[in-house]
Design a protein around this motif. Structure first.
Motif, mmCIF file in Angstrom:
data_model
loop_
_atom_site.group_PDB
_atom_site.id
_atom_site.type_symbol
_atom_site.label_atom_id
_atom_site.label_comp_id
_atom_site.label_asym_id
_atom_site.label_seq_id
_atom_site.Cartn_x
_atom_site.Cartn_y
_atom_site.Cartn_z
ATOM 1 N N HIS A 111 1.087 -1.281 0.014
ATOM 2 C CA HIS A 111 0.092 0.128 0.142
ATOM 3 C C HIS A 111 0.925 1.191 -0.078
ATOM 4 O O HIS A 111 1.934 1.375 0.831
ATOM 5 N N SER A 112 0.713 2.068 -0.876
ATOM 6 C CA SER A 112 1.263 3.338 -0.870
ATOM 7 C C SER A 112 0.645 4.704 -1.475
ATOM 8 O O SER A 112 -1.037 4.237 -1.560
ATOM 9 N N LYS A 113 0.996 5.815 -1.743
ATOM 10 C CA LYS A 113 0.197 6.715 -2.036
ATOM 11 C C LYS A 113 1.080 7.168 -3.334
ATOM 12 O O LYS A 113 2.308 7.375 -3.461
ATOM 13 N N LEU A 114 0.224 8.250 -4.389
ATOM 14 C CA LEU A 114 0.788 9.164 -5.201
ATOM 15 C C LEU A 114 0.040 10.278 -5.465
ATOM 16 O O LEU A 114 -0.956 10.291 -5.111
ATOM 17 N N THR A 115 0.610 11.270 -5.741
ATOM 18 C CA THR A 115 0.176 12.567 -6.023
ATOM 19 C C THR A 115 -0.673 12.516 -7.273
ATOM 20 O O THR A 115 -0.128 11.892 -8.337
ATOM 21 N N LEU A 116 -1.462 13.579 -7.344
ATOM 22 C CA LEU A 116 -2.284 13.577 -8.849
ATOM 23 C C LEU A 116 -1.201 13.933 -9.823
ATOM 24 O O LEU A 116 -1.309 13.645 -10.960
ATOM 25 N N LYS A 117 -0.344 14.920 -9.461
ATOM 26 C CA LYS A 117 0.573 15.222 -10.580
ATOM 27 C C LYS A 117 1.440 14.152 -10.709
ATOM 28 O O LYS A 117 1.623 13.970 -12.141
ATOM 29 N N GLN A 118 1.872 12.960 -9.874
ATOM 30 C CA GLN A 118 2.504 11.829 -10.376
ATOM 31 C C GLN A 118 1.678 10.824 -11.254
ATOM 32 O O GLN A 118 2.226 10.370 -12.002
ATOM 33 N N LEU A 119 0.579 10.924 -10.773
ATOM 34 C CA LEU A 119 -0.372 10.020 -11.589
ATOM 35 C C LEU A 119 -0.594 10.625 -13.107
ATOM 36 O O LEU A 119 -0.476 9.637 -13.923
ATOM 37 N N ILE A 120 -0.877 11.978 -13.216
ATOM 38 C CA ILE A 120 -0.814 12.226 -14.695
ATOM 39 C C ILE A 120 0.438 11.901 -15.325
ATOM 40 O O ILE A 120 0.526 11.679 -16.541
ATOM 41 N N LYS A 121 1.640 12.099 -14.730
ATOM 42 C CA LYS A 121 2.869 11.673 -15.387
ATOM 43 C C LYS A 121 2.839 10.103 -15.733
ATOM 44 O O LYS A 121 3.420 9.723 -16.774
ATOM 45 N N ASP B 68 -15.058 17.533 -7.729
ATOM 46 C CA ASP B 68 -15.399 18.054 -6.538
ATOM 47 C C ASP B 68 -14.767 17.545 -5.255
ATOM 48 O O ASP B 68 -14.229 18.122 -4.414
ATOM 49 N N SER B 69 -14.662 16.241 -5.413
ATOM 50 C CA SER B 69 -13.961 15.469 -4.416
ATOM 51 C C SER B 69 -12.425 15.759 -4.179
ATOM 52 O O SER B 69 -12.187 16.027 -3.166
ATOM 53 N N ILE B 70 -11.960 16.063 -5.463
ATOM 54 C CA ILE B 70 -10.430 16.339 -5.471
ATOM 55 C C ILE B 70 -10.242 17.806 -5.098
ATOM 56 O O ILE B 70 -9.216 18.044 -4.052
ATOM 57 N N ALA C 174 -11.196 9.355 -15.541
ATOM 58 C CA ALA C 174 -11.731 10.660 -15.322
ATOM 59 C C ALA C 174 -10.768 11.731 -14.753
ATOM 60 O O ALA C 174 -10.899 12.928 -15.331
ATOM 61 N N ILE C 175 -9.985 11.298 -14.157
ATOM 62 C CA ILE C 175 -8.665 12.172 -13.803
ATOM 63 C C ILE C 175 -8.156 12.719 -15.117
ATOM 64 O O ILE C 175 -7.816 13.986 -15.134
ATOM 65 N N SER C 176 -7.661 11.970 -15.935
ATOM 66 C CA SER C 176 -6.980 12.261 -17.428
ATOM 67 C C SER C 176 -7.990 13.103 -17.864
ATOM 68 O O SER C 176 -7.742 14.261 -18.625
ATOM 69 N N ASP C 177 -9.164 12.875 -17.929
ATOM 70 C CA ASP C 177 -10.205 13.756 -18.868
ATOM 71 C C ASP C 177 -10.386 15.126 -18.325
ATOM 72 O O ASP C 177 -10.414 15.956 -18.983
ATOM 73 N N ILE C 178 -10.202 15.071 -16.830
ATOM 74 C CA ILE C 178 -10.526 16.348 -16.145
ATOM 75 C C ILE C 178 -9.239 17.341 -16.326
ATOM 76 O O ILE C 178 -9.051 18.448 -16.957
ATOM 77 N N PHE C 179 -8.140 16.713 -16.035
ATOM 78 C CA PHE C 179 -6.980 17.447 -15.955
ATOM 79 C C PHE C 179 -5.983 17.471 -17.328
ATOM 80 O O PHE C 179 -5.116 18.321 -17.215
ATOM 81 N N SER D 258 -9.430 26.834 -15.828
ATOM 82 C CA SER D 258 -9.275 25.571 -16.552
ATOM 83 C C SER D 258 -8.421 24.560 -15.646
ATOM 84 O O SER D 258 -7.331 24.642 -15.035
ATOM 85 N N ALA D 259 -9.062 23.395 -15.613
ATOM 86 C CA ALA D 259 -8.463 22.284 -14.859
ATOM 87 C C ALA D 259 -6.904 21.857 -15.464
ATOM 88 O O ALA D 259 -6.264 21.394 -14.774
ATOM 89 N N ILE D 260 -6.887 22.066 -17.125
ATOM 90 C CA ILE D 260 -5.750 21.600 -17.582
ATOM 91 C C ILE D 260 -4.652 22.892 -17.228
ATOM 92 O O ILE D 260 -3.657 22.541 -16.618
#
Length: 247
Positions: free
Chosen positions: A12-22, A52-54, A105-110, A167-169
């Protein structure tokens, strides 16, 4: 959600949204394509709710992955997570076996990978949620309906160009300072704000928007030393079609 019994080999670990996008851009994850429910079935409300959750810092369910180098079954075929980033065996490191809709969905948003909609965050709605007393006013500008904070707009929708929508982008690219200044210029022109008010609202907006790329996403990985039976059991459990299941 799906419960995984204790004793199965998981990390179990975590990654940031920025890391996920990469990871999406580098094709770190691919999705097994032999499961029918991998077709993207979320609607706009689902995607906006995730946005909204993010922005509100509300946790989402863990992604579950499996290292590609421990899969010895030819039956597990893979496809690109997002069509803009085609699968490539040279860079693929993990199969995403649970959480496809969240990541898509995260990819679609950001990243703007939705071919129909672009996603924005409503700065007015963000202020209303935090400073409700300030907006108890007769000024029509503040009475505009806000609803949720994350908004979907068609590409040609002129409303998305209003200063209140960021803009989310641009947020993902850390290019949001100009948009925030534009919003506050309009906000101040409609109702003169005191220096204290301006400082409080600006500080809050900047803090929230700046923190989005550091939003953490839990990730559960099947351990590299898991047996083939462990992998098969977890994979089948997570991919058993359920009529009520929305991944």
């Amino acid at each position: 959600g799906i419960n995984i019994t204790q004793g199965e080999k998981m990390n179990h670990s975590k990654l940031t949204l920025k890391q996920l996008i990469k990871n999406i851009e580098s094709n770190h994850f691919v999705v097994p394509n032999n499961i029918g429910r991998r077709r993207f079935i979320w609607d706009i409300i689902d995607v906006e709710s995730l946005g909204d959750s993010i922005i509100n810092g509300i946790p989402i369910a863990s992604l579950v992955t499996m290292p590609s180098d421990i899969s010895t079954s030819n039956e597990i075929q893979a496809k690109a997570l997002i069509s803009s980033y085609p699968a490539s065996n040279s860079v693929t490191e993990e199969y995403l076996i649970d959480g496809f809709h969240r990541v898509r969905a995260i990819s679609d948003i950001f990243k703007g990978t939705d071919g129909t909609f672009l996603y924005y965050f409503d700065l007015m709605a963000l202020l209303k949620a935090k400073f409700q007393n300030f907006f108890e006013t007769d000024n029509d500008y503040y009475k505009q309906n806000t609803g949720g904070i994350c908004k979907a707009f068609l590409f040609r929708d002129n409303d998305r160009n209003k200063p209140r929508y960021l803009s989310a982008i641009d947020i993902q690219k850390n290019q949001f300072s100009k948009g925030i200044r534009k919003f506050f210029d309009e906000l101040n022109s409609n109702n003169q704000l005191s220096e204290t008010q301006m400082a409080d609202y600006l500080d809050y907006i900047t803090t929230v928007i700046s923190s989005i790329n550091q939003y953490t996403i839990p990730i559960t990985k099947i351990a590299s030393d898991a047996s083939k039976n462990d992998i098969k059991r977890i994979y089948e459990k997570l991919n058993t079609p359920l009529l009520y299941q929305r991944n």
